[in-house]
Motif scaffolding. Structure first.
Motif, PDB file in Angstrom:
ATOM      1  N   HIS A  93       0.846  -1.198   0.000  1.00 16.22           N
ATOM      2  CA  HIS A  93       0.000   0.000   0.000  1.00 16.22           C
ATOM      3  C   HIS A  93       0.881   1.247   0.000  1.00 16.22           C
ATOM      4  CE1 HIS A  93      -4.026  -1.700   0.502  1.00 16.22           C
ATOM      5  NE2 HIS A  93      -3.435  -2.650   1.210  1.00 16.22           N
ATOM      6  N   PHE A  94       0.648   2.094  -0.964  1.00 16.32           N
ATOM      7  CA  PHE A  94       1.197   3.452  -1.021  1.00 16.32           C
ATOM      8  C   PHE A  94       2.690   3.556  -1.353  1.00 16.32           C
ATOM      9  CE2 PHE A  94      -2.360   3.688   2.123  1.00 16.32           C
ATOM     10  CZ  PHE A  94      -3.262   4.258   1.255  1.00 16.32           C
ATOM     11  N   ASN A 116      -2.050   4.600  -6.453  1.00 22.12           N
ATOM     12  CA  ASN A 116      -1.815   5.019  -5.067  1.00 22.12           C
ATOM     13  C   ASN A 116      -0.345   5.003  -4.669  1.00 22.12           C
ATOM     14  OD1 ASN A 116      -4.559   5.230  -4.804  1.00 22.12           O
ATOM     15  ND2 ASN A 116      -4.824   3.310  -3.696  1.00 22.12           N
ATOM     16  N   ILE A 117       0.547   4.776  -5.626  1.00 20.59           N
ATOM     17  CA  ILE A 117       1.958   4.645  -5.239  1.00 20.59           C
ATOM     18  C   ILE A 117       2.826   5.774  -5.770  1.00 20.59           C
ATOM     19  CG2 ILE A 117       1.881   2.143  -4.932  1.00 20.59           C
ATOM     20  CD1 ILE A 117       3.051   1.818  -7.703  1.00 20.59           C
ATOM     21  N   GLY A 118       2.203   6.875  -6.186  1.00 20.64           N
ATOM     22  CA  GLY A 118       2.990   8.036  -6.553  1.00 20.64           C
ATOM     23  C   GLY A 118       2.969   8.360  -8.029  1.00 20.64           C
ATOM     24  N   SER A 119       4.016   8.996  -8.490  1.00 15.60           N
ATOM     25  CA  SER A 119       4.098   9.508  -9.847  1.00 15.60           C
ATOM     26  C   SER A 119       4.136   8.385 -10.877  1.00 15.60           C
ATOM     27  CB  SER A 119       5.369  10.353  -9.997  1.00 15.60           C
ATOM     28  OG  SER A 119       6.515   9.531  -9.864  1.00 15.60           O
ATOM     29  N   VAL A 126       8.002   0.178 -10.529  1.00 16.67           N
ATOM     30  CA  VAL A 126       7.407  -1.028  -9.949  1.00 16.67           C
ATOM     31  C   VAL A 126       7.096  -2.044 -11.047  1.00 16.67           C
ATOM     32  CG1 VAL A 126       5.452  -1.965  -8.659  1.00 16.67           C
ATOM     33  CG2 VAL A 126       6.459   0.213  -7.969  1.00 16.67           C
ATOM     34  N   ILE A 127       6.545  -1.564 -12.160  1.00 22.10           N
ATOM     35  CA  ILE A 127       6.236  -2.460 -13.281  1.00 22.10           C
ATOM     36  C   ILE A 127       7.514  -3.093 -13.822  1.00 22.10           C
ATOM     37  CG2 ILE A 127       5.426  -2.515 -15.675  1.00 22.10           C
ATOM     38  CD1 ILE A 127       3.317  -0.421 -14.856  1.00 22.10           C
ATOM     39  N   ALA A 128       8.575  -2.309 -13.919  1.00 25.03           N
ATOM     40  CA  ALA A 128       9.849  -2.847 -14.408  1.00 25.03           C
ATOM     41  C   ALA A 128      10.358  -3.942 -13.482  1.00 25.03           C
ATOM     42  CB  ALA A 128      10.880  -1.725 -14.526  1.00 25.03           C
TER      43      ALA A 128
END
Length: 370
Positions: A93-94, A116-119, A126-128
Motif C-alpha cells: 500500500h502506497f 496510489n503509489i505516486g508519480s 514497480v512495473i519494471a
C-alpha cells in the motif's frame, strides 16, 4: 467423471478470462478456481509467518498473501518466500519501494493499486521490477479506501465508483504495456460487491479475484461470503477466491473449499451430507457428525459421506454418496457402499468403522489415479 457431465442441470458456464501465473499457480482461463488466504502474523516474525503458511497450505490454500508495510518486512519476506510451499502475494500500500523490494525478494504477485503509489515514474519502476522478476499483480479495489475524487464524484462508495477505480488502475498498467494482472473490487456489503463484480466482468477479460472483504466472524462471515461469492461463482464470475473472516486463516481456506464444493466446482476432502436430526433418529446425529468431521480432516481425496438418523431419507441419500450410514432400530444401522446396502453395524462401532471405510476408499481412489 465430472458431476456436471452426468447432471447437466448443475452446469456453470464460466466467464472467459485470460490466464496469468501466480508463481506456479495458473489463475484464469480454464484453470481450477484457486483458494487464497492471508497471514495475520507480523511479517517480521519469520518463524510464526512460515508456520502459519505451512498450516494454510496443509489445509489446501493454493496462494497466500503477506503484508509488507515496511523495509524490515521486505527483508523478512525473502526468507519467507524461500520457505513457503505455495506462491506468495505481497500486500503493498502506497510506498512504491515496498513493491520493488517484494518483487526482487521473490514474491509471485504484488497486491497493489498503481494509482496510489505516486508519480507515473514510480509506477513504471514497480512495473519494471515486476517484469524483471516474473511477478504478476493484483489490482485491489476496496470500497473502504476509494480515491477521494471518486467519493466526491459519486457521493459514497457504489458499484460505479469501484468499477471506475478498477478500470483507471487497469489503464495505468496497460499504458505501460503490462498485462500480467488480475483484479478485485471488494466490499463488506454483499450487494455492493456483487454488483461491482458483475459490472467489472463485462468490461475486462482480466482474471477476477473474488472476495467479500471484512465479512465478520467465523459464523457471520461464512454466511456472508457464501451468499456473495456463491452467487457470483454460480454466474460464472471468479477465477480465484479469498474468504475474509475474523478467524484463523485455516478456517478461511476451509470455508473457501466448502463454497466451491457446494457448487460442484472444486472438491477436496470429505463432503458430509447429514440430517439436522429429530425424534426419529436412531443415534445422536449431531455429535456423530462433529466427531467425523474432526476424524476425517486429514482426508484430501474427494469423497461423499451421508450420515442420516433414520430410514425416511437415509437410503435415498445413500444412493448418491460413496459411503453412507442410516440409523435403524435396536442400536443398529445400515452401512451403504457405492450406493448399495452393504452390512448392518452397531451404533457404538459406527464412527471407527466409517473412518476406516473412508480411508480405504481414499486409498483406492489414490491408487487408481497413480
Amino acid at each position: 467423471m465430472n458431476i456436471n457431465q452426468i447432471r447437466p442441470w448443475r452446469n456453470i458456464e464460466r466467464r472467459k478470462s485470460r490466464q496469468i501465473m501466480v508463481g506456479n499457480v495458473p489463475v484464469g482461463g480454464d484453470a481450477p478456481i484457486s483458494v487464497q488466504t492471508m497471514t495475520n502474523t507480523p511479517t517480521t516474525d519469520v518463524k510464526a509467518t512460515i508456520s502459519q503458511i505451512h498450516d494454510v497450505a496443509e489445509a489446501g490454500a493454493d496462494i497466500v498473501r503477506v503484508s509488507v508495510p515496511d523495509e524490515e518486512s521486505s527483508r523478512s519476506l525473502k526468507e519467507i518466500v524461500r520457505e513457503s510451499p505455495i506462491p506468495i502475494v505481497a500486500d503493498i500500500h502506497f510506498h512504491y519501494r515496498r513493491g520493488i523490494e517484494a518483487a526482487e525478494g521473490g514474491a509471485a504477485c504484488l497486491r497493489i493499486n498503481p494509482g496510489n503509489i505516486g508519480s507515473s515514474e514510480r509506477v513504471r519502476e514497480v512495473i519494471a521490477a515486476a517484469i524483471d522478476n516474473d511477478c504478476s499483480m493484483r489490482i485491489g479495489v476496496n470500497a473502504g479506501s476509494l480515491e477521494k475524487h471518486l467519493l466526491e464524484k459519486y457521493g459514497e462508495p457504489c458499484p460505479d465508483a469501484m468499477v471506475e477505480s478498477g478500470m483507471d488502475h487497469i489503464r495505468i498498467l496497460k499504458d505501460n504495456d503490462f498485462h500480467n494482472f488480475k483484479i478485485s473490487v471488494k466490499a463488506s456489503d454483499v450487494f455492493l460487491a456483487a454488483t461491482a463484480y458483475q459490472q467489472l466482468a463485462e468490461l475486462t477479460d482480466a482474471p477476477i479475484h473474488l472476495g467479500i472483504t471484512e465479512a465478520g466472524g467465523l459464523k457471520s462471515g461464512t454466511i456472508k461470503s457464501a451468499i456473495g461469492l456463491g452467487n457470483l461463482l454460480w454466474m460464472g464470475i471468479g477465477d480465484t477466491i479469498r474468504v475474509s473472516i475474523s478467524a484463523d486463516p485455516v478456517e478461511e481456506v476451509k470455508v473457501g473449499y466448502e463454497i466451491l464444493k457446494s457448487l460442484g466446482i472444486r472438491n477436496r476432502g470429505v463432503t458430509i451430507i447429514s440430517c439436522p436430526s429429530c425424534a426419529r433418529q436412531g443415534f445422536n446425529v449431531i455429535k456423530t457428525v462433529e466427531k467425523l468431521e474432526k476424524r476425517l480432516e486429514h482426508i484430501r481425496t474427494p469423497i461423499t459421506l451421508s450420515i442420516i438418523g433414520c430410514v425416511v431419507n437415509g437410503p435415498g441419500e445413500a444412493l448418491m454418496t460413496d459411503i453412507g450410514f442410516t440409523g435403524g432400530g435396536a442400536g443398529n444401522g445400515m452401512v451403504y457402499l457405492g450406493g448399495k446396502a452393504s452390512h448392518k453395524l452397531s451404533n457404538e462401532q459406527m464412527i471407527d468403522h466409517i473412518v476406516e471405510e473412508v480411508e480405504k476408499q481414499a486409498s483406492i481412489i489414490q491408487a487408481e489415479e497413480i
